[in-house]
Scaffold this motif. Structure first.
Motif, PDB file in Angstrom:
ATOM      1  N   SER A 277       0.655  -1.308  -0.083  1.00 26.54           N
ATOM      2  CA  SER A 277      -0.088  -0.183   0.103  1.00 26.54           C
ATOM      3  C   SER A 277       0.892   1.086   0.106  1.00 26.54           C
ATOM      4  O   SER A 277       2.083   1.321   0.109  1.00 26.54           O
ATOM      5  CB  SER A 277      -0.937  -0.093   1.292  1.00 26.54           C
ATOM      6  OG  SER A 277       0.034   0.188   2.559  1.00 26.54           O
ATOM      7  N   LYS A 278       0.296   2.488  -0.249  1.00 26.91           N
ATOM      8  CA  LYS A 278       1.281   3.732  -0.248  1.00 26.91           C
ATOM      9  C   LYS A 278       1.771   3.872   1.079  1.00 26.91           C
ATOM     10  O   LYS A 278       2.670   4.486   1.183  1.00 26.91           O
ATOM     11  CB  LYS A 278       0.078   4.911  -0.559  1.00 26.91           C
ATOM     12  CG  LYS A 278       0.562   6.197  -0.720  1.00 26.91           C
ATOM     13  CD  LYS A 278      -0.340   7.234  -1.303  1.00 26.91           C
ATOM     14  CE  LYS A 278       0.409   8.422  -1.598  1.00 26.91           C
ATOM     15  NZ  LYS A 278      -0.541   9.571  -2.232  1.00 26.91           N
ATOM     16  N   GLU A 279       1.176   3.192   2.009  1.00 28.36           N
ATOM     17  CA  GLU A 279       1.798   3.613   3.475  1.00 28.36           C
ATOM     18  C   GLU A 279       2.737   2.389   3.695  1.00 28.36           C
ATOM     19  O   GLU A 279       3.553   2.295   4.794  1.00 28.36           O
ATOM     20  CB  GLU A 279       0.859   3.399   4.843  1.00 28.36           C
ATOM     21  CG  GLU A 279      -0.233   4.465   4.766  1.00 28.36           C
ATOM     22  CD  GLU A 279      -1.323   4.152   3.626  1.00 28.36           C
ATOM     23  OE1 GLU A 279      -1.574   3.166   3.061  1.00 28.36           O
ATOM     24  OE2 GLU A 279      -1.842   5.355   3.185  1.00 28.36           O
ATOM     25  N   GLY A 280       3.110   1.407   2.843  1.00 25.51           N
ATOM     26  CA  GLY A 280       4.003   0.498   2.881  1.00 25.51           C
ATOM     27  C   GLY A 280       3.584  -0.983   3.487  1.00 25.51           C
ATOM     28  O   GLY A 280       4.510  -1.756   3.571  1.00 25.51           O
ATOM     29  N   LYS A 281       2.437  -0.769   3.961  1.00 19.96           N
ATOM     30  CA  LYS A 281       1.725  -2.165   4.263  1.00 19.96           C
ATOM     31  C   LYS A 281       1.645  -3.108   3.262  1.00 19.96           C
ATOM     32  O   LYS A 281       1.344  -3.000   2.119  1.00 19.96           O
ATOM     33  CB  LYS A 281       0.495  -2.080   4.686  1.00 19.96           C
ATOM     34  CG  LYS A 281      -0.246  -3.122   5.505  1.00 19.96           C
ATOM     35  CD  LYS A 281      -1.709  -2.748   5.882  1.00 19.96           C
ATOM     36  CE  LYS A 281      -2.269  -4.184   6.580  1.00 19.96           C
ATOM     37  NZ  LYS A 281      -3.676  -3.787   7.054  1.00 19.96           N
TER      38      LYS A 281
ATOM     39  N   SER B 138       5.064  -4.319   7.617  1.00 16.57           N
ATOM     40  CA  SER B 138       5.427  -3.269   6.627  1.00 16.57           C
ATOM     41  C   SER B 138       6.539  -3.745   5.770  1.00 16.57           C
ATOM     42  O   SER B 138       7.485  -4.676   6.027  1.00 16.57           O
ATOM     43  CB  SER B 138       6.038  -1.957   7.478  1.00 16.57           C
ATOM     44  OG  SER B 138       6.550  -1.133   6.310  1.00 16.57           O
TER      45      SER B 138
ATOM     46  N   HIS C  50       8.964  -2.219   4.523  1.00 17.76           N
ATOM     47  CA  HIS C  50      10.293  -1.668   4.993  1.00 17.76           C
ATOM     48  C   HIS C  50      10.855  -2.615   5.707  1.00 17.76           C
ATOM     49  O   HIS C  50      12.268  -2.471   5.879  1.00 17.76           O
ATOM     50  CB  HIS C  50       9.995  -0.302   5.716  1.00 17.76           C
ATOM     51  CG  HIS C  50       9.456   0.657   4.825  1.00 17.76           C
ATOM     52  ND1 HIS C  50       8.199   0.926   4.782  1.00 17.76           N
ATOM     53  CD2 HIS C  50       9.949   1.632   3.899  1.00 17.76           C
ATOM     54  CE1 HIS C  50       7.719   1.979   3.834  1.00 17.76           C
ATOM     55  NE2 HIS C  50       8.927   2.446   3.289  1.00 17.76           N
TER      56      HIS C  50
ATOM     57  N   GLN D 244      12.761   4.359  -0.563  1.00 20.85           N
ATOM     58  CA  GLN D 244      11.771   5.489  -0.308  1.00 20.85           C
ATOM     59  C   GLN D 244      11.658   6.256  -1.275  1.00 20.85           C
ATOM     60  O   GLN D 244      10.596   6.607  -1.879  1.00 20.85           O
ATOM     61  CB  GLN D 244      11.786   6.447   1.146  1.00 20.85           C
ATOM     62  CG  GLN D 244      10.597   7.156   1.374  1.00 20.85           C
ATOM     63  CD  GLN D 244       9.640   6.190   1.611  1.00 20.85           C
ATOM     64  OE1 GLN D 244       9.357   5.156   2.261  1.00 20.85           O
ATOM     65  NE2 GLN D 244       8.474   6.765   1.138  1.00 20.85           N
TER      66      GLN D 244
ATOM     67  N   GLU E 107       8.339   6.662  -4.240  1.00 20.21           N
ATOM     68  CA  GLU E 107       7.548   8.009  -4.598  1.00 20.21           C
ATOM     69  C   GLU E 107       7.647   8.269  -5.965  1.00 20.21           C
ATOM     70  O   GLU E 107       6.689   8.691  -6.343  1.00 20.21           O
ATOM     71  CB  GLU E 107       8.491   9.232  -3.869  1.00 20.21           C
ATOM     72  CG  GLU E 107       8.486   9.061  -2.179  1.00 20.21           C
ATOM     73  CD  GLU E 107       9.196  10.172  -1.514  1.00 20.21           C
ATOM     74  OE1 GLU E 107      10.027  10.769  -2.427  1.00 20.21           O
ATOM     75  OE2 GLU E 107       9.275  10.212  -0.296  1.00 20.21           O
TER      76      GLU E 107
END
Length: 478
Positions: free
Chosen positions: A299-303, A328, A330, A342, A346
């Motif tokens: 996801s956009k949040e990195g999930k 995540s 990450h 990151q 983006e």
């Protein structure tokens, strides 16, 4: 004389009659005539009841003060006025029938009458009257009417009727089926969609019990469930398959003290689509799991939203943990590469496809491995962004081949250097020395060998030039 006992509590004492304590009670004896006089006086002076008397021609001969004040906008003096003047025109027939009935039968009758509006913006004033003959039964002198205001009740009933009509309209327009069962599980209300989906008319089911209408096993199973839910006083939501109709139905059941309300709709198409989607997902999963690349959806949040079997295997291999334990993405990226990742994310979310290469050491073989990573935006059919798709491909073999080619190029470069310098130099020197030797002073036989030597050196020099030229054309230094 008829005596009527009226019990009243002593002053400053709660009214709690006790047969054992007669001091708490006192009795007064009032004659029937006096009691009737008392009642008549209270009615005449009432601020709740209207009291009017009309003669046999329907003219007012008496009205009480409450009636007079309440309807003063109709007339300032009602005596001698036709009583129909104070009745809404469309209710004249009702009034006439009530008068005719009480005069003919000698018995009272109740009727509801509307009074004329005070102004056009005002609601009707509703009243309810009891008509009784006045005078002797055989020769009545007129009609006595006692009434009261029921406007608020009528307005409330009107609102309830409008509300009911709106509900009925909504129920008819609903795409869901709807029915109400009473405490005995009998049908009390159904809507049009029920008739369509059940292939039954309302008159075929109203008044019958649920199991009288639906007597097959799936219906019995559903009935058992709603009985259990009603006993627990909990609403019920379920999906039930009815084999006789080959139909999946979604049902929502709600309970009141005496009714059971059921909303239902055919979800067979949705079930079929869900099944097809599940099969498609299984096929896609099989395809993804059969590939050698590692696939991640984040996801956009990195999930971490999804991944394939290869990705799971590689993460276990390098990080010694399962992706199911990772919240995540990450956590998958090495700490030293977080900033680079990151920036890449983006860029991908801006719509660009990002390509990266990174190397790692295989913890099992202790050998270096290389991965090529492709990051691109993932959207659904409507164009809504789902997240980022990350494909990581093991390119170790390709990388080793490229390194081997690079090594070979370096060797070719050295060979070309040897050819153009180290080998050509002695040949060039030998040719130079030969040019210094005078052939005339050589014997005839040596002159023959001299020519052969020059020819060989010239051929060697030509070969060296050709090799250097080919090396230059290959552009091996690039």
């Amino acid at each position: 004389m008829l005596q009527i006992l009226i019990m009243t509590p002593p002053s400053n004492t709660p009214f709690e009659p006790d047969a054992s304590d007669s001091s708490k009670l006192r009795t007064n004896a009032i004659s029937t005539e006096a009691f009737e006089t008392y009642l008549a006086s209270n009615l005449i002076n009432s601020s709740y009841f209207y009291v009017v008397v009309t003669d046999m021609q329907g003219r007012y001969v008496y009205v009480n003060d409450y009636f007079k004040k309440r309807f003063s906008y109709i007339s300032q003096n009602f005596l001698g006025v036709d009583s129909l003047k104070s009745v809404y025109e469309q209710d004249w027939a009702i009034c006439g029938k009530a008068v005719e009935h009480c005069l003919r039968t000698g018995k009272g009758i109740v009727a509801r009458l509307r009074k004329p509006k005070k102004n056009t913006d005002q609601e009707f004033l509703w009243t309810q009257w009891e008509f009784s003959p006045f005078g002797e039964k055989e020769q009545p002198l007129g009609v006595i009417c006692i009434g009261h205001d029921i406007t608020n009740i009528e307005l409330m009933n009107a609102r309830l009727r409008r509300y009911k009509r709106r509900i009925d309209s909504l129920l008819r327009a609903m795409q869901e089926g709807f029915y109400v069962l009473d405490a005995d599980w009998k049908f009390r209300k159904v809507n049009h969609q029920f008739e369509v989906m059940a292939s039954l008319k309302a008159k075929q089911v109203l008044g019958k019990t649920f199991l009288e209408v639906f007597d097959y096993p799936a219906a019995q199973e559903f009935f058992d469930k709603i009985q259990q839910a009603r006993h627990k006083e909990k609403s019920l939501h379920l999906e039930q398959y009815f084999e006789t109709e080959n139909t999946w139905v979604e049902l929502n059941v709600y309970f009141t003290e005496r009714t059971t309300t059921v909303f239902f709709r055919d979800v067979s198409l949705r079930k079929q689509k869900a099944k097809e989607l599940q099969e498609s997902e299984q096929k896609l999963r099989a395809i993804l799991d059969s590939t050698s690349l590692s696939y991640f959806l984040i996801s956009k949040e990195g999930k971490l939203l999804a991944y394939n079997q290869t990705a799971e295997s590689n993460v276990k291999r390098f990080l010694k943990k399962s992706l199911s334990e990772i919240g995540s993405f990450h956590e998958v990226v090495p700490a030293a590469d977080i900033e680079l990742a990151q920036t890449a994310f983006e860029g991908a979310f801006s719509g660009r496809t990002i390509f990266l290469e990174y190397d790692a050491t295989d913890p099992e073989t202790k050998r270096k491995v290389w991965f090529k990573v492709e990051i691109r935006l993932v959207k659904d059919k409507k164009g809504e962004i789902l997240g980022l798709g990350i494909n990581a491909t093991d390119v170790t073999h390709r990388k080793k081949y490229e390194m081997q080619l690079e090594s070979q190029n370096e060797k070719l470069t050295k060979i070309a250097h040897y050819q153009s310098h180290d080998i050509r130099r002695p040949v060039a020197s030998a040719l130079g020395l030969l040019s210094l030797i005078e052939e005339e002073i050589l014997s005839e036989q040596n002159q023959y060998y001299f020519k052969l030597l020059r020819t060989c050196l010239d051929e060697a020099d030509a070969i060296i030039h050709k090799i250097v030229g080919l090396a230059s054309e290959l552009d091996i230094n690039d």
